[in-house]
Scaffold this motif. Structure first.
Motif, short mmCIF file in Angstrom:
data_model
loop_
_atom_site.label_atom_id
_atom_site.label_comp_id
_atom_site.label_asym_id
_atom_site.label_seq_id
_atom_site.Cartn_x
_atom_site.Cartn_y
_atom_site.Cartn_z
N ASN A 246 0.72 -1.23 -0.09
CA ASN A 246 0.07 0.07 0.06
C ASN A 246 0.87 1.08 0.04
OD1 ASN A 246 -2.56 -1.16 0.14
ND2 ASN A 246 -2.34 -1.84 2.18
N HIS A 247 2.21 1.21 0.29
CA HIS A 247 3.21 2.22 0.10
C HIS A 247 3.41 2.39 -1.35
CE1 HIS A 247 6.83 4.41 1.62
NE2 HIS A 247 6.28 5.08 0.78
N ILE A 248 2.83 3.66 -2.00
CA ILE A 248 2.96 4.01 -3.41
C ILE A 248 3.75 5.20 -3.66
CG2 ILE A 248 1.42 4.67 -5.47
CD1 ILE A 248 -0.78 3.41 -4.49
N LEU A 249 4.74 5.09 -4.81
CA LEU A 249 5.48 6.28 -5.26
C LEU A 249 4.78 6.67 -6.65
CD1 LEU A 249 7.87 7.98 -5.38
CD2 LEU A 249 9.15 6.07 -6.64
N CYS A 250 4.42 8.06 -6.29
CA CYS A 250 3.58 8.70 -7.60
C CYS A 250 4.43 8.84 -8.64
CB CYS A 250 2.80 10.00 -7.12
SG CYS A 250 2.07 10.81 -8.44
N ILE A 251 4.33 8.65 -9.97
CA ILE A 251 4.98 8.51 -11.00
C ILE A 251 5.01 10.13 -11.50
CG2 ILE A 251 5.56 7.82 -13.38
CD1 ILE A 251 3.98 5.21 -12.86
N GLY A 252 3.88 10.78 -11.19
CA GLY A 252 4.00 12.17 -11.51
C GLY A 252 4.53 13.16 -10.70
N CYS A 253 4.41 12.93 -9.55
CA CYS A 253 4.90 14.10 -8.56
C CYS A 253 6.00 13.78 -7.82
CB CYS A 253 4.04 14.99 -7.87
SG CYS A 253 3.13 13.83 -6.60
N ARG A 254 6.35 12.17 -7.84
CA ARG A 254 7.43 11.67 -7.06
C ARG A 254 7.14 11.72 -5.49
NH1 ARG A 254 9.42 8.33 -10.14
NH2 ARG A 254 11.10 7.89 -9.08
N GLY A 255 5.87 11.80 -5.10
CA GLY A 255 5.55 11.75 -3.83
C GLY A 255 5.09 10.41 -3.37
N HIS A 256 5.17 10.21 -1.87
CA HIS A 256 4.79 8.98 -1.42
C HIS A 256 3.61 9.09 -0.87
CE1 HIS A 256 8.79 6.80 -1.97
NE2 HIS A 256 9.24 8.29 -2.04
N GLN A 270 6.58 4.72 10.27
CA GLN A 270 5.65 5.40 11.15
C GLN A 270 4.36 5.31 10.58
OE1 GLN A 270 7.07 9.50 11.81
NE2 GLN A 270 8.81 8.94 12.77
N HIS A 271 3.93 5.34 9.47
CA HIS A 271 2.81 5.35 8.99
C HIS A 271 2.08 3.97 9.11
CE1 HIS A 271 -0.56 6.88 6.44
NE2 HIS A 271 -0.67 5.63 5.92
N PHE A 272 2.66 3.01 8.68
CA PHE A 272 2.58 1.49 8.43
C PHE A 272 3.04 0.89 9.86
CE2 PHE A 272 2.93 2.83 4.21
CZ PHE A 272 1.60 2.40 3.44
N GLY A 273 2.03 0.46 10.48
CA GLY A 273 2.49 -0.31 11.84
C GLY A 273 1.10 -0.67 12.71
N PRO A 274 1.39 -0.96 13.89
CA PRO A 274 0.13 -1.66 14.70
C PRO A 274 -0.84 -0.26 14.94
CG PRO A 274 2.49 -1.95 15.81
CD PRO A 274 2.70 -1.28 14.57
N ARG A 275 -0.40 0.91 14.98
CA ARG A 275 -1.42 1.91 15.19
C ARG A 275 -1.82 2.55 13.76
NH1 ARG A 275 0.62 4.90 20.80
NH2 ARG A 275 0.69 2.86 22.25
N GLY A 276 -1.34 2.25 12.79
CA GLY A 276 -1.58 2.99 11.54
C GLY A 276 -2.13 1.97 10.53
N CYS A 277 -1.83 2.10 9.27
CA CYS A 277 -2.38 1.55 8.20
C CYS A 277 -1.66 0.13 8.00
CB CYS A 277 -2.63 2.33 6.90
SG CYS A 277 -3.55 3.82 6.99
N GLN A 278 -2.21 -0.83 7.48
CA GLN A 278 -1.57 -2.29 7.10
C GLN A 278 -0.75 -1.87 5.70
OE1 GLN A 278 -4.08 -5.40 7.06
NE2 GLN A 278 -4.97 -4.98 8.91
N GLN A 279 0.45 -2.23 5.76
CA GLN A 279 1.29 -2.10 4.51
C GLN A 279 0.83 -2.88 3.41
OE1 GLN A 279 5.37 -1.49 5.33
NE2 GLN A 279 5.87 -1.06 3.16
N HIS A 280 0.52 -4.08 3.82
CA HIS A 280 0.14 -5.02 2.69
C HIS A 280 -1.11 -5.60 3.04
CE1 HIS A 280 4.48 -5.28 1.13
NE2 HIS A 280 4.67 -5.44 2.34
#
Length: 283
Positions: A246-256, A270-280
């Motif tokens: 779920n961690h995406i690198l934008c091809i247009g603006c190069r932002g995550h 920090q974003h993906f973890g027990p208290r955040g979003c699931q990375q996969h």
């Protein structure tokens, strides 16, 4: 190289006088230019380079009487040649404490004065040229923005709102007209990197053609590839996931950003973890 340099000097395009190696592209030194351009071409290059340097100086203006270069201080300047002190906005005599006239007001005053008074032909031609110049500036700025450093008028035809001035090389935002250093300006929520087309009446839809469920209607309208992509929260470009990540690198603006919450990701741990979003996750 000699023909290449002579053509660009003749056209005044000094930015192209660089090393032809694509891995270098450094500006050609004056000693090389002098050997390629000879005396006449080198003198023309020096004149263009000096004028380009002067135009890039934000505090440099020209005297309305003798055209000498002057330094601007708080919208006022004094000519070193004829000692005329003038307002750099309206090019009239210095008027401390009085509000400067707008270009529209100046055009109106000049036209009314031409109707009421008998003006010498030389002065009349000078004022007509001044009116034409003000009108041309207004038309140029109608669909363009001025560079915050050198005031060059620049129009955006397509692409993102990060602009590069062709005169002084300054980066600025076409939306707010502020000088910027990179793409961080668009990630802070100040301006959109790309213009977004919004429907003025999003609720005016033909209910007879849809079943009333927004999610089902969206699936009917959008092709299959759209349903498998995730829009970037900054530029709106739709990007695909790499597998289940779920961690995406934008091809247009190069932002995550995150495919689940559509928020910017500065640090994945920090974003993906027990208290955040699931990375996969599976689509």
């Amino acid at each position: 190289m000699e023909s290449h340099c002579k053509i660009h000097v003749k056209e005044g395009n000094l930015m192209q006088l660089a090393c032809p190696d694509t891995n270098c592209r450094n500006p050609l030194p004056p000693s090389v230019l002098k050997s390629l351009l000879r005396d006449d071409g080198y003198a023309q290059w020096e004149s263009f380079a000096l004028q380009k340097l002067l135009d890039a100086m934000p505090d440099l203006v020209y005297c309305p009487r003798c055209s000498a270069a002057c330094l601007e201080v708080d919208n006022d300047a004094q000519c070193p040649g004829c000692f005329f002190t003038f307002c750099t906005l309206c090019k009239r005599r210095r008027h401390v404490g009085d509000t400067c006239i707008t270009p529209e007001e100046k055009i109106r005053i000049l036209k009314e004065r031409q109707k009421l008074y008998s003006i010498p032909e030389e002065q009349l031609l000078k004022e007509k040229r001044e009116i034409d110049e003000l009108i041309n500036i207004q038309e140029a700025l109608r669909d363009s923005k001025q560079c915050p450093r050198c005031k060059m008028a620049i129009s955006k035809i397509e692409g993102c709102n990060k602009m590069t001035c062709g005169n002084c090389g300054r980066f600025f935002c076409y939306r707010c007209n502020k000088a910027i250093g990179g793409y961080d300006h668009f990630w802070n929520g100040n301006c959109d990197m790309f213009e977004r087309e919004q429907d003025e009446n999003p609720q005016q839809q033909d209910d007879e053609n849809f079943g009333g469920d927004p999610d089902e209607d969206a699936e009917l309208l959008e092709p299959e590839w759209v349903l498998l992509t995730y829009p970037c929260p900054n530029c709106g470009r739709r990007n695909e996931k790499l597998g289940t990540n779920n961690h995406i690198l934008c091809i247009g603006c190069r932002g995550h950003y995150c495919a689940l919450c559509r928020k910017r990701v500065l640090r994945g741990e920090q974003h993906f973890g027990p208290r955040g979003c699931q990375q996969h996750t599976e689509d």
